[in-house]
Write an enzyme that holds these catalytic residues in place. Structure first.
Site, PDB file in Angstrom:
ATOM      1  N   CYS A  75       0.956  -1.311  -0.027  1.00 17.52           N
ATOM      2  CA  CYS A  75       0.035  -0.050  -0.156  1.00 17.52           C
ATOM      3  C   CYS A  75       1.069   1.137   0.216  1.00 17.52           C
ATOM      4  O   CYS A  75       1.665   1.356   0.780  1.00 17.52           O
ATOM      5  CB  CYS A  75      -0.723   0.151   1.181  1.00 17.52           C
ATOM      6  SG  CYS A  75      -2.137   1.578   1.250  1.00 17.52           S
TER       7      CYS A  75
ATOM      8  N   CYS B 136       0.343   4.979   6.926  1.00 18.97           N
ATOM      9  CA  CYS B 136      -0.266   4.796   8.232  1.00 18.97           C
ATOM     10  C   CYS B 136       0.750   3.938   9.092  1.00 18.97           C
ATOM     11  O   CYS B 136       1.038   2.945   8.733  1.00 18.97           O
ATOM     12  CB  CYS B 136      -1.568   3.910   8.199  1.00 18.97           C
ATOM     13  SG  CYS B 136      -2.685   4.200   6.907  1.00 18.97           S
TER      14      CYS B 136
ATOM     15  N   CYS C   2       0.429   0.478  10.390  1.00 16.14           N
ATOM     16  CA  CYS C   2       0.296  -0.586   9.386  1.00 16.14           C
ATOM     17  C   CYS C   2       1.204  -1.393   8.428  1.00 16.14           C
ATOM     18  O   CYS C   2       2.086  -0.976   8.146  1.00 16.14           O
ATOM     19  CB  CYS C   2      -0.676   0.068   8.302  1.00 16.14           C
ATOM     20  SG  CYS C   2      -1.278  -1.412   7.198  1.00 16.14           S
TER      21      CYS C   2
ATOM     22  N   CYS D 289     -16.258  -9.465   5.797  1.00 19.54           N
ATOM     23  CA  CYS D 289     -15.738  -8.384   5.488  1.00 19.54           C
ATOM     24  C   CYS D 289     -14.355  -8.398   4.475  1.00 19.54           C
ATOM     25  O   CYS D 289     -13.769  -9.457   4.781  1.00 19.54           O
ATOM     26  CB  CYS D 289     -15.181  -7.466   6.608  1.00 19.54           C
ATOM     27  SG  CYS D 289     -16.326  -7.243   7.701  1.00 19.54           S
TER      28      CYS D 289
ATOM     29  N   ARG E 168     -17.365  -2.509  18.206  1.00 20.35           N
ATOM     30  CA  ARG E 168     -16.585  -3.927  18.036  1.00 20.35           C
ATOM     31  C   ARG E 168     -15.341  -3.852  18.621  1.00 20.35           C
ATOM     32  O   ARG E 168     -14.486  -2.872  18.466  1.00 20.35           O
ATOM     33  CB  ARG E 168     -16.434  -4.008  16.427  1.00 20.35           C
ATOM     34  CG  ARG E 168     -15.623  -5.366  16.097  1.00 20.35           C
ATOM     35  CD  ARG E 168     -15.629  -5.477  14.399  1.00 20.35           C
ATOM     36  NE  ARG E 168     -16.940  -5.908  14.102  1.00 20.35           N
ATOM     37  CZ  ARG E 168     -17.364  -5.186  12.944  1.00 20.35           C
ATOM     38  NH1 ARG E 168     -16.590  -4.499  12.368  1.00 20.35           N
ATOM     39  NH2 ARG E 168     -18.578  -5.389  12.534  1.00 20.35           N
TER      40      ARG E 168
HETATM   41  S1  SF4 Z   1      -4.096   1.080   6.929  1.00 21.53           S
HETATM   42 FE1  SF4 Z   1      -2.705   0.039   5.785  1.00 21.53          FE
HETATM   43  S2  SF4 Z   1      -3.665  -0.814   3.795  1.00 21.53           S
HETATM   44 FE2  SF4 Z   1      -4.979   0.825   4.767  1.00 21.53          FE
HETATM   45  S3  SF4 Z   1      -4.503   2.552   3.845  1.00 21.53           S
HETATM   46 FE3  SF4 Z   1      -3.106   2.687   5.525  1.00 21.53          FE
HETATM   47  S4  SF4 Z   1      -1.129   1.698   4.885  1.00 21.53           S
HETATM   48 FE4  SF4 Z   1      -2.886   1.093   3.514  1.00 21.53          FE
END
Ligand code: SF4
Length: 329
Positions: free
Chosen positions: A67, A71, A74, A111, A274
Site C-alpha cells: 500500500c 499509516c 500498518c 468483510c 466492535r
Molecule cells: S491502513 Fe494500511 S492498507 Fe490501509 S491505507 Fe493505511 S497503509 Fe494502506
C-alpha cells in the site's frame, strides 16, 4: 458525593440518541469512577441491545500489502519493512470459498479488505463481483478499500454492499502524527460518499498509538457528532508490528481501553461497538470487561488482515464461559 461531574446529567440513563456531544461531556464520562462508568454503559447497552448477543464478523484480506499510504501502525504499507509481501487481488472463487467457510463457522458478516489508497475502476469490477457472490451466500457484506468517489460508492451499493469500513483512526489533532498521505477531511468525505450511497458505515479508530486521553476524547466526539452515527464502531487496540514506526509504542492501560469502549457505547447507543484488533494480546478478563462495557461485536478467525487474532476455538470457549451467543443478522 455526586457521581455526576457538572458536565453530565445525574441520571445514569443517558441512552438518548444525540449528535451534539461536547468535549466537556465526553471528558467527564472518561473521568467517572470506573464502576459508575460501567453501570452507565451497561444501562445504555441494555436499553438498546440484548446484552448476551455478540455480532460475529470475519475479515479477509483480499489484496494484501504494497500500500502506498504511510499509516504508522500498518504492516501493509510499502514504506515499512515488516515482512508482509505485496500480493495481487485474490481470485473470486478463492474469496467465495473463504466466505462459505466463515459462514459455516458462525459468521453473519463477511468483510473484505484491500490495501489500496483507493480502488481503480477495474479493481472495483472484481470487488463488485465478490460482493455479489458473498451476498448470494446469505452473508452480510462489508468492504474496506480506501478512499471512494461517489460513483464508486454507488456501484458498490448496487452490487449489494451492506457496510463500508473507513476508520477515522484517532482525533483530528493527533491524526497528522500517524498518517501524512491523506487528510482527516479526505476520510470524512469518503464517509459522506458511503452514507450518501445508502451503505451502512463502519467507522472507528485505534487506541494505544501514543495519543493522550484528550485525543481519545476527540476521536469519540468526532464519531458521535457525525450526522448519523456509524452503524458499526470498531475500537482497536494497537497491534505493535515490528518494522512499523509504532513498533516500540508503550502499552496502554487495559482499563483505559475498557473506558474507551464504555464511552463509545454511551455516546453512540444504537451502534454496534466492535472489539476489534488487539484481542490476541488481551486477557480474557479484559475482553469480558469490554463486553460488560457494551462491546457487542468481534472479528472471528485466526487472522485480522495480516495480524494474529484469537483462534475460533478460543473465542467459542470464551463466549460459552461468558454465556454469550451470536447475534442474528
Ligand atoms: S491502513 Fe494500511 S492498507 Fe490501509 S491505507 Fe493505511 S497503509 Fe494502506
Amino acid at each position: 458525593m455526586s457521581l455526576a461531574p457538572d458536565a453530565l446529567p445525574r441520571s445514569p440513563i443517558v441512552g438518548i440518541l444525540r449528535h451534539d456531544w461536547t468535549r466537556d461531556e465526553v471528558r467527564a464520562l472518561f473521568g467517572l469512577p470506573f464502576p459508575e462508568l460501567m453501570f452507565r454503559a451497561q444501562s445504555v447497552h441494555r436499553q438498546n441491545f440484548d446484552p448476551a448477543a455478540v455480532q460475529i464478523s470475519t475479515l479477509l484480506s483480499i489484496k494484501t500489502g504494497g500500500c502506498p499510504e504511510d499509516c504508522a501502525y500498518c504492516p501493509q504499507s510499502a514504506r515499512y519493512d515488516t515482512g508482509v509481501r505485496a500480493e495481487k487481488l485474490m481470485p473470486l472463487d478463492a474469496v467465495l470459498a473463504e466466505a462459505r467457510a466463515a459462514k459455516s463457522a458462525g459468521a453473519s458478516r463477511f468483510c473484505m479488505g484491500a490495501a489500496w489508497r483507493e480502488p481503480k475502476d477495474r479493481d472495483l469490477d472484481s470487488v463488485c463481483a465478490m460482493v455479489q457472490g458473498v451476498k448470494s451466500l446469505g452473508l452480510e457484506t462489508c468492504a474496506t478499500l480506501g478512499m471512494l468517489t461517489a460513483p464508486q460508492a454507488r456501484r458498490l451499493k448496487d452490487s449489494g454492499l451492506d457496510y463500508y469500513n473507513h476508520n477515522l483512526d484517532t482525533s483530528p489533532e493527533f491524526y497528522g502524527e500517524v498518517i501524512t498521505t491523506r487528510t482527516y477531511q479526505d476520510r470524512l468525505e469518503t464517509l459522506d460518499q458511503v452514507r450518501a450511497a445508502g451503505i451502512h458505515v463502519c467507522c472507528g479508530g485505534i487506541v494505544g498509538m501514543g495519543e493522550t486521553r484528550e485525543d481519545r476524547i476527540g476521536m469519540i466526539v468526532t464519531l458521535a457528532s457525525l450526522p448519523a452515527h456509524p452503524e458499526s464502531v470498531p475500537i482497536n487496540m494497537l497491534v505493535r508490528v515490528s518494522g512499523t514506526p509504532l513498533e516500540g509504542e508503550q502499552n496502554l492501560d487495559p482499563l483505559e481501553f475498557v473506558r474507551t469502549i464504555a464511552v463509545a457505547r454511551i455516546t453512540m447507543p444504537r451502534s454496534v461497538v466492535r472489539l476489534s484488533a488487539g484481542r490476541e494480546d488481551m486477557s480474557e478478563e479484559t475482553q469480558a470487561l469490554c463486553f460488560l462495557a457494551g462491546a457487542n461485536s468481534i472479528f472471528y478467525g485466526p487472522k485480522l488482515l495480516t495480524t494474529p487474532n484469537p483462534g475460533r476455538d478460543r473465542d467459542r470457549d470464551l463466549m460459552e464461559r461468558l454465556g454469550l451467543s451470536p447475534m442474528e443478522p
